[in-house]
Design a protein around this motif. Structure first.
Motif, short mmCIF file in Angstrom:
data_model
loop_
_atom_site.label_atom_id
_atom_site.label_comp_id
_atom_site.label_asym_id
_atom_site.label_seq_id
_atom_site.Cartn_x
_atom_site.Cartn_y
_atom_site.Cartn_z
N ALA A 21 -35.73 -1.43 12.28
CA ALA A 21 -35.74 -2.48 11.25
C ALA A 21 -35.96 -1.86 9.87
O ALA A 21 -36.67 -0.87 9.72
N LEU A 22 -35.32 -2.47 8.89
CA LEU A 22 -35.51 -2.01 7.52
C LEU A 22 -36.93 -2.31 7.07
O LEU A 22 -37.52 -3.33 7.43
N ALA A 23 -37.48 -1.41 6.26
CA ALA A 23 -38.83 -1.63 5.73
C ALA A 23 -38.84 -2.89 4.88
O ALA A 23 -39.81 -3.64 4.86
N VAL A 24 -37.75 -3.15 4.20
CA VAL A 24 -37.60 -4.36 3.39
C VAL A 24 -36.22 -4.92 3.67
O VAL A 24 -35.23 -4.21 3.66
N THR A 25 -36.16 -6.20 3.96
CA THR A 25 -34.87 -6.82 4.23
C THR A 25 -34.23 -7.30 2.93
O THR A 25 -34.90 -7.45 1.91
N SER A 26 -32.94 -7.58 3.01
CA SER A 26 -32.25 -8.07 1.82
C SER A 26 -32.79 -9.44 1.42
O SER A 26 -32.84 -9.77 0.24
N ALA A 27 -33.21 -10.25 2.42
CA ALA A 27 -33.77 -11.58 2.11
C ALA A 27 -35.08 -11.44 1.34
O ALA A 27 -35.34 -12.17 0.38
N GLU A 28 -35.93 -10.49 1.78
CA GLU A 28 -37.20 -10.27 1.08
C GLU A 28 -36.94 -9.74 -0.33
O GLU A 28 -37.61 -10.14 -1.30
N THR A 186 -32.16 -6.17 -12.73
CA THR A 186 -30.92 -5.43 -12.46
C THR A 186 -31.12 -4.44 -11.31
O THR A 186 -30.30 -4.34 -10.40
N ARG A 187 -32.25 -3.72 -11.35
CA ARG A 187 -32.56 -2.74 -10.31
C ARG A 187 -32.72 -3.42 -8.95
O ARG A 187 -32.16 -2.97 -7.93
N VAL A 188 -33.46 -4.53 -8.93
CA VAL A 188 -33.71 -5.23 -7.66
C VAL A 188 -32.41 -5.82 -7.12
O VAL A 188 -32.16 -5.78 -5.90
N ASN A 189 -31.55 -6.35 -7.99
CA ASN A 189 -30.27 -6.89 -7.54
C ASN A 189 -29.41 -5.79 -6.91
O ASN A 189 -28.70 -6.03 -5.91
N GLU A 190 -29.45 -4.59 -7.50
CA GLU A 190 -28.71 -3.47 -6.92
C GLU A 190 -29.26 -3.13 -5.53
O GLU A 190 -28.51 -2.81 -4.60
N GLU A 191 -30.60 -3.21 -5.38
CA GLU A 191 -31.20 -2.95 -4.07
C GLU A 191 -30.80 -4.02 -3.06
O GLU A 191 -30.62 -3.73 -1.88
N VAL A 192 -30.70 -5.27 -3.53
CA VAL A 192 -30.27 -6.36 -2.65
C VAL A 192 -28.89 -6.05 -2.08
O VAL A 192 -28.64 -6.16 -0.88
N VAL A 193 -27.97 -5.65 -2.97
CA VAL A 193 -26.60 -5.34 -2.55
C VAL A 193 -26.60 -4.18 -1.55
O VAL A 193 -25.91 -4.21 -0.52
N ALA A 194 -27.39 -3.14 -1.86
CA ALA A 194 -27.44 -1.97 -0.98
C ALA A 194 -28.01 -2.33 0.39
O ALA A 194 -27.49 -1.89 1.43
N GLN A 196 -27.99 -5.34 1.78
CA GLN A 196 -27.01 -6.18 2.48
C GLN A 196 -25.92 -5.33 3.12
O GLN A 196 -25.50 -5.58 4.25
N ALA A 197 -25.46 -4.31 2.38
CA ALA A 197 -24.43 -3.42 2.92
C ALA A 197 -24.96 -2.66 4.13
O ALA A 197 -24.26 -2.50 5.15
N LYS A 198 -26.21 -2.19 4.03
CA LYS A 198 -26.79 -1.43 5.14
C LYS A 198 -26.98 -2.33 6.36
O LYS A 198 -26.69 -1.92 7.50
N GLU A 199 -27.45 -3.56 6.13
CA GLU A 199 -27.65 -4.48 7.25
C GLU A 199 -26.32 -4.84 7.91
O GLU A 199 -26.24 -4.94 9.14
N GLU A 200 -25.28 -5.00 7.09
CA GLU A 200 -23.96 -5.29 7.65
C GLU A 200 -23.45 -4.11 8.47
O GLU A 200 -22.88 -4.29 9.57
N GLU A 201 -23.69 -2.91 7.94
CA GLU A 201 -23.26 -1.71 8.66
C GLU A 201 -24.00 -1.59 9.99
O GLU A 201 -23.40 -1.27 11.03
N GLU A 202 -25.30 -1.87 9.98
CA GLU A 202 -26.09 -1.79 11.21
C GLU A 202 -25.67 -2.88 12.19
O GLU A 202 -25.66 -2.67 13.41
#
Length: 375
Positions: A21-28, A186-194, A196-202
């Motif tokens: 599991a990711l340490a932080v999810t895209s939802a969080e 801006t930084r947090v939004n970039e992390e959200v996108v990253a 989401q991409a990682k979760e989709e890949e997993e």
């Protein structure tokens, strides 16, 4: 069960180990971004109020400044009027008292032709001097009032200037904080996108692992070990050879216009530290990608690091995967023949340049395409 199938089953089951599991999810992380947006909105409200306060303080300063300047003008006018009246009184005194105080009476007496004229002239003289004296006093009173007003307005101006400075400082502080929060958003939004991409890949990787495991289980359940009896066992026909290899007779090069192999299969192509499950064919962006053999299109979409991809099932556990497309030209369920157009060369997903990642799998296990094609 044959040793090959047993090995395949174990390997496939190993692929479906729970994804860490990711340490932080895209939802969080999105919730964190929402909190920052609410803070920015609150800061904007404060900034609007600070702007209004700055405008009010500036207006008060300008009003007090104008009033102080007007009072200063009145002080100067009163000073000039006092000087003028004092000069007039001085001139009269000099002309009337050249030889002493009695000359004023003698001058009036000698200039009168009758007693009535004398009295009238004397009264007029007294009234003139009295009026001048009153004007001097009045000018002094006006000067005093104007000086008091000037002092009061200067005090108001100083206070208003202080309020302007405070309002300006509040503006700067809020604007600075707001700018920092916007950078953080801006930084947090970039992390959200990253994330989401990682979760989709997993997710895709987990689904693929589960699919492979299911195929291995199904194959193990339907395969009869030679010598154990039953309905004569299963035979590999069509696109799969008797030794578990793919029968690619009649297949075509999936990218006829490729200019060379840019990455090999297995560890030979593991430039990024990951086992390479296919072979990369370098080609110009937009070049045609063809179905290598006849079959059914089972997947068209985003394939994680593989970008835009198409998967064709050829039967008997054999399938081919075409990755990094700039665009797909096939639909799920479509029946294709060898050489049919299914997409175009691109560089989507995890890619360093336009190429086709061509992958052949047998019962879910990637095999070297060089075993079947002369690239």
């Amino acid at each position: 069960m044959s040793l090959f199938l047993a090995f395949l089953l174990v390997a496939s089951l190993g692929l479906i180990a729970p994804v860490q599991a990711l340490a932080v999810t895209s939802a969080e992380k999105q919730a964190e971004a929402d909190d920052i947006m609410r803070s920015i909105d609150s800061l904007q409200t404060q900034l609007n109020e600070a702007n209004a306060e700055f405008e009010r303080a500036t207006q008060e300063y300008e009003t007090a400044k104008a009033a102080a300047e007007d009072a200063a003008d009145r002080v100067q006018a009163a000073k000039e009027r006092i000087a003028e009246l004092q000069e007039r009184l001085g001139d009269r005194a000099a002309s009337m008292y050249k030889t002493g105080g009695s000359m004023s009476f003698i001058d009036v007496l000698l200039g009168a032709s009758s007693f009535e004229e004398l009295v009238t002239s004397w009264d007029a003289f007294e009234k003139i001097t009295s009026q001048d004296a009153e004007l001097v006093q009045e000018s002094k009173d006006v000067k005093a009032e104007a000086e008091a007003a000037e002092q009061e307005y200067n005090e108001q101006k100083a206070k208003a200037a202080e309020e302007v400075e405070k309002a300006e400082a509040a503006q700067r502080e809020i604007e600075s904080t707001k700018a920092s929060m916007e950078e953080e958003l801006t930084r947090v939004n970039e992390e959200v996108v990253a994330l989401q991409a990682k979760e989709e890949e997993e997710r895709i990787a987990a689904e693929e692992a589960e699919r492979r495991a299911e195929e291995a289980r199904r194959l193990a359940e339907t395969t009869v070990v030679p010598g154990t009896g039953g309905g004569g066992g299963s035979t590999n026909t069509g696109t799969s050879g008797g030794d578990g290899s793919a029968n690619t007779a009649g297949w075509v090069n999936p990218c006829p216009s490729y200019y060379g192999v840019t990455n090999e299969f297995a560890w030979a192509g593991a430039w990024d530290g990951n086992y390479h499950n296919g072979i990369d064919l370098g080609a110009a962006s937009g070049a045609d990608i063809l179905a290598a053999g006849p079959g059914t299109v089972t997947y068209v979409g985003w394939y994680g690091t593989g970008g835009n991809a198409v998967i064709v099932s050829h039967g008997n556990g054999v399938r081919t995967i075409y990755m990094h497309m700039s665009a797909q030209a096939a639909t799920v369920g479509q029946q294709v023949s060898a050489g049919d157009l299914i997409g175009y060369v691109g560089s989507t997903g995890y890619s360093t340049g336009p190429h086709l990642h061509f992958q052949i799998e047998i019962n879910g296990t990637p095999v070297n395409p060089r075993n079947y094609f002369s690239f």
